[in-house]
Structure formats: C-alpha cells, structure tokens
Design a protein around this motif. Structure first.
Motif, mmCIF file in Angstrom:
data_model
loop_
_atom_site.group_PDB
_atom_site.id
_atom_site.type_symbol
_atom_site.label_atom_id
_atom_site.label_comp_id
_atom_site.label_asym_id
_atom_site.label_seq_id
_atom_site.Cartn_x
_atom_site.Cartn_y
_atom_site.Cartn_z
ATOM 1 N N PRO A 237 -16.929 -42.954 35.801
ATOM 2 C CA PRO A 237 -17.821 -43.805 35.000
ATOM 3 C C PRO A 237 -18.450 -43.022 33.845
ATOM 4 O O PRO A 237 -18.624 -41.808 33.917
ATOM 5 C CB PRO A 237 -18.896 -44.248 36.007
ATOM 6 N N THR A 238 -18.806 -43.737 32.805
ATOM 7 C CA THR A 238 -19.529 -43.166 31.669
ATOM 8 C C THR A 238 -21.001 -43.527 31.802
ATOM 9 O O THR A 238 -21.354 -44.701 31.859
ATOM 10 C CB THR A 238 -18.987 -43.714 30.335
ATOM 11 N N VAL A 239 -21.868 -42.503 31.879
ATOM 12 C CA VAL A 239 -23.307 -42.728 31.963
ATOM 13 C C VAL A 239 -23.873 -42.706 30.555
ATOM 14 O O VAL A 239 -23.697 -41.730 29.817
ATOM 15 C CB VAL A 239 -23.988 -41.670 32.847
ATOM 16 N N ALA A 240 -24.552 -43.786 30.176
ATOM 17 C CA ALA A 240 -25.081 -43.916 28.826
ATOM 18 C C ALA A 240 -26.502 -43.391 28.706
ATOM 19 O O ALA A 240 -26.886 -42.809 27.695
ATOM 20 C CB ALA A 240 -25.029 -45.380 28.383
ATOM 21 N N ARG A 241 -27.295 -43.602 29.734
ATOM 22 C CA ARG A 241 -28.679 -43.134 29.729
ATOM 23 C C ARG A 241 -29.180 -43.106 31.157
ATOM 24 O O ARG A 241 -28.526 -43.626 32.080
ATOM 25 C CB ARG A 241 -29.566 -44.052 28.870
ATOM 26 N N ALA A 242 -30.350 -42.498 31.343
ATOM 27 C CA ALA A 242 -30.930 -42.414 32.680
ATOM 28 C C ALA A 242 -32.444 -42.401 32.574
ATOM 29 O O ALA A 242 -33.013 -41.924 31.585
ATOM 30 C CB ALA A 242 -30.440 -41.155 33.393
ATOM 31 N N LYS A 243 -33.090 -42.927 33.595
ATOM 32 C CA LYS A 243 -34.542 -42.922 33.659
ATOM 33 C C LYS A 243 -34.964 -42.910 35.106
ATOM 34 O O LYS A 243 -34.492 -43.722 35.905
ATOM 35 C CB LYS A 243 -35.118 -44.156 32.948
ATOM 36 N N GLY A 244 -35.857 -41.994 35.450
ATOM 37 C CA GLY A 244 -36.314 -41.908 36.833
ATOM 38 C C GLY A 244 -35.170 -41.564 37.757
ATOM 39 O O GLY A 244 -34.486 -40.560 37.575
ATOM 40 N N ALA A 245 -34.920 -42.423 38.751
ATOM 41 C CA ALA A 245 -33.825 -42.198 39.693
ATOM 42 C C ALA A 245 -32.616 -43.076 39.399
ATOM 43 O O ALA A 245 -31.708 -43.171 40.219
ATOM 44 C CB ALA A 245 -34.313 -42.458 41.122
ATOM 45 N N ILE A 246 -32.590 -43.709 38.228
ATOM 46 C CA ILE A 246 -31.526 -44.651 37.903
ATOM 47 C C ILE A 246 -30.666 -44.139 36.748
ATOM 48 O O ILE A 246 -31.168 -43.718 35.704
ATOM 49 C CB ILE A 246 -32.101 -46.036 37.530
ATOM 50 N N LEU A 247 -29.346 -44.214 36.948
ATOM 51 C CA LEU A 247 -28.366 -43.922 35.916
ATOM 52 C C LEU A 247 -27.835 -45.250 35.388
ATOM 53 O O LEU A 247 -27.431 -46.114 36.168
ATOM 54 C CB LEU A 247 -27.203 -43.102 36.486
ATOM 55 N N HIS A 248 -27.819 -45.403 34.085
ATOM 56 C CA HIS A 248 -27.317 -46.622 33.459
ATOM 57 C C HIS A 248 -25.950 -46.327 32.857
ATOM 58 O O HIS A 248 -25.821 -45.466 31.985
ATOM 59 C CB HIS A 248 -28.283 -47.109 32.373
ATOM 60 N N THR A 249 -24.925 -47.019 33.318
ATOM 61 C CA THR A 249 -23.567 -46.774 32.840
ATOM 62 C C THR A 249 -23.265 -47.600 31.601
ATOM 63 O O THR A 249 -23.942 -48.583 31.285
ATOM 64 C CB THR A 249 -22.535 -47.103 33.928
ATOM 65 N N ALA A 250 -22.209 -47.194 30.911
ATOM 66 C CA ALA A 250 -21.825 -47.880 29.682
ATOM 67 C C ALA A 250 -21.415 -49.324 29.933
ATOM 68 O O ALA A 250 -21.502 -50.163 29.029
ATOM 69 C CB ALA A 250 -20.685 -47.116 29.011
ATOM 70 N N ASP A 251 -20.968 -49.636 31.155
ATOM 71 C CA ASP A 251 -20.564 -51.014 31.461
ATOM 72 C C ASP A 251 -21.685 -51.821 32.113
ATOM 73 O O ASP A 251 -21.449 -52.882 32.688
ATOM 74 C CB ASP A 251 -19.316 -51.025 32.349
ATOM 75 N N GLY A 252 -22.928 -51.308 32.036
ATOM 76 C CA GLY A 252 -24.077 -52.098 32.448
ATOM 77 C C GLY A 252 -24.522 -51.955 33.888
ATOM 78 O O GLY A 252 -25.437 -52.668 34.323
#
Length: 414
Positions: free
Chosen positions: A20-35
């Motif tokens: 997967p491609t990780v676009a951003r992260a905050k706290g304990a959550i990784l947000h991937t490019a596919d949402g």
C-alpha cells in the motif's frame, strides 16, 4: 516486472504481496492513497512513541530546516546537538557521561562494539571476545549481525561475521545462563551485549529483571563491559524510561534510537561512561575513536530529538504509558483464554503471543496473518507466527479495540 523499481526491506517480492501507499499519518492512524485508515499497532516498526505527525516535533523540524540543515560534525558542533547531549545527560543514568551520535539502532550498536574494543586496546589489555545472549538481534550491519543469533536473518552473510560467545537465553534456566556468563567472563571477555528484559526480532522473548541484574553483577565482577541495547526497549516501551531501570542496572555503554526523535526522523546515540571515553583520550592521534558518518548529529534530527525530550519533560508521558499498559492488560487477559493462543506474555506497552504453537520466522502462517490483518486495516507484522502489539502511546480505546478484535478473529486461521 513490477511497476515500482523499489526493493523493499524484509520483503519477498516474488510472492507478489500488495504494497500500500501511505499518503499521510496522524496519531495512530495511517491514511493510504486509496482512502483507507490503518491502525498502526506496531508504531511503524517500533519507532513512533507520541503518534505520527506530532505537532511539537514537526514544528521543530520545520524551524531547524530553515536555520541549519547539515554540517560536518568532525571538529565542528551546533546548538541542537549540544542541547540534546545535555538533555540526555539530565534524564539518563549519571554514570553515562559521554554522548556519541550516529544514524540508526544498528549503527549505535556498531559504535558500542568499537568503543568496547578500543577501550581494551588503548589500555594495552588483550581482550577482544564479545558475548551475546541467545536469540538476540541488534541490527543488520556486519557487527550488529555478528552479535545476533545465527539463522535465517544472516545465514547468507555468514562469511562476513566474526565469532562471538553465546550465552543461553534464561527461559526457565536462569542458573544455566548465569553459570555460562560467569565462565565466559572469567576467560577474559571484552563485552557482553544484551537487549534488556525483552528480545525484539528474536521473538519478543522476555526474562525477569533479577536475571538482568545478576548478569550485570557478573560482568562487573570480572571487568567485562556491559552493553545495553535499548534501541527498542527505551523510551517507555517496557513501562519505564529504560528497561534497565527495572533491574536497577546502569550499563557501561547504552544504545538508543527509534523513540529518540519520537520516531519522526532517523537518529541514534551511544552513551558511555567516563573511563571508556578516557581510554580514547590521548595526545596520540592513533587512539582517537575512528567512527563517523556524513550525517552524524544532523541538526534537523537533533532538533526533532530535542522536541521529543521537551515532550517528556512537559507532558505526562509516563501516565500515558501506564494507561496504555492498563488498557492492554484487559485485552491480553481475554486473549490468553483462546485455545489457539500460546505463550502469551506482556511487558509494559508490549504484548506478544503465538498463534498455533510457534513454528518459527518462516512459518507458512506468517504471510496469511499479514494479509488477514491488512484486510482489516490493521498494521500488525508478525514475527513468524508470533503476533505482537506495540502501539503509539496516543492510541485511542476504539483503535486499540480494532487491533485486538483483528487478533481474536485471526485465531480462526490456526
């Protein structure tokens, strides 16, 4: 041929597993490019302590990047490094008076080994044998691999590795461990390197503080340097700032990395006692400590570490650690009752267990577990069939619940 030209670490690209491609992260959550929103249950390989994109650390990085980004550290210095060294002296054991900068956990271990050997050579004493604890893992550079367990991790590189003395792991055989260490120290070893209280990549294996304390005592009696690799165990992971605290132990050499910058950017330090520094102090240039890298004490990385130290000073970090320990204990108790779970163990913020009885790092269950957790939007990366949880201290109840529900569901795979 894959679309990407990247060769990823610890990845068998021949299996065609999705990356997967990780676009951003905050706290304990990784947000991937596919949402997708992925719960980071292993602190992105054990580094992220306060959570991703911590605003204080991010601000410090941005400010420092606009002021001084890089400077040679051989014969030069800068304010972020001086502040960091002073800050570490203030919270680490008083006996550790010297701070040597490097870039990663593995290189901090390389530095420690070279310090130990230089100590004995410069004193004119012929000690060169390094001792290690069975199943230990200290990194993937040559020296670090040499003092790690021989096996699948380093079998290919065996011709490059130097010989070491291996002390049996104290799993129900503490006296055997102590007797073996006593014999090896009596023979004039140079140093003994350990991961205090819990072995990371070796399978999250634990042993009691009293054993660590006794190992330290034996080394001291025989003048063998004691190296504590707290790269993973430091910064609150085991419930205290350093794992060594729980045994009342102060090492001769201490390795720190991972949480040193809160996990934001790479940096490591090796801290040493004054006698080790003084053994290299001379008007003879041949006695200097010959180690460095281009990015030693990079100012941006040091600024991130200073922001991390400020968080430890100003915020109730240990309260967050204690709270996470309590919350994980409830989930841990429930999991231990499942018939598929064996060897469940908990130390501070770290929980580990085997699914199906423990079949080693190359267990066929491992890739199935990895895919299972990924499908549930949880980042867990089993060591074979050893599943462990080591989340950022900021993880919420709901996020933690998702992690443990995924592990409970994974029991059906066994």
């Amino acid at each position: 041929m894959s679309a990407s030209s990247i060769w990823h670490p610890f990845t068998q690209h021949g299996l065609g597993e999705p990356i997967p491609t990780v676009a951003r992260a905050k706290g304990a959550i990784l947000h991937t490019a596919d949402g997708r929103e992925i719960v980071d249950a292993i602190s992105s390989w054990w580094v992220t302590t306060h959570g991703h994109a911590n605003p204080r650390i991010a601000a410090a990085i941005a400010e420092q990047a606009s002021r001084l980004d890089q400077i040679i550290f051989a014969g030069w210095t800068h304010k972020p490094a001086e502040e960091l060294a002073a800050g570490l002296r203030a919270i680490m054991p008083a006996e550790l008076t010297r701070v040597f900068f490097s870039d990663s956990g593995s290189t901090s271990v390389e530095v420690a080994l070279k310090m130990a050997l230089g100590f004995w050579l410069n004193r004119g004493e012929p000690r060169h044998r390094i001792l290690m604890l069975e199943h230990g893992y200290h990194g993937d550079t040559i020296g670090a691999m040499s003092v790690g367990a021989r096996g699948v991790f380093n079998r290919t590189y065996q011709p490059l590795l130097f010989d070491v003395g291996t002390i049996p792991f104290p799993a129900g055989r503490e006296q055997d461990t102590l007797d073996a260490l006593e014999r090896a120290c009596r023979d004039g070893a140079a140093a003994f390197i350990v991961e205090p209280l819990i072995l990371g990549a070796g399978g999250m294996l634990t042993y009691p503080p009293m054993t660590l304390a006794e190992m330290r005592r034996i080394c001291a009696v025989h003048g063998v340097l004691f190296i504590a690799d707290e790269v993973m165990t430091g910064w609150g992971r085991t419930g205290t700032l350093l794992a060594c605290e729980q045994a009342g132990v102060v090492p001769d050499i201490l390795c720190l990395s991972k949480g040193l910058t809160g996990g934001a950017v790479p940096l490591a330090v090796t801290m040493a006692t004054e006698p080790i520094y003084e053994a290299h102090l001379s008007d003879n240039r041949a006695h200097m400590f010959f180690h460095s890298s281009s990015y030693t004490a990079n100012p941006i990385a040091c600024a991130a570490a200073n922001a991390n130290l400020a968080i430890w000073r100003d915020e109730p970090v240990m309260e967050r650690v204690a709270d996470l320990c309590r919350r994980q204990a409830d989930y841990f108790t429930a999991l231990t009752a499942h018939p598929a779970v064996t060897g469940a163990r908990r130390l501070g913020t770290i929980v580990a267990l085997e699914l199906g009885g423990g079949r080693g790092y190359l267990s066929d269950l491992a890739p199935r577990l990895l895919a299972f957790f990924a499908a549930r939007d949880v980042l867990l990366r089993p060591l074979g069939d050893t599943v462990y949880v080591m989340p950022p201290y900021c993880i919420s109840d709901a996020e933690l619940g998702r992690v443990y529900q995924a592990i409970e569901d994974a029991c059906a795979l066994v």
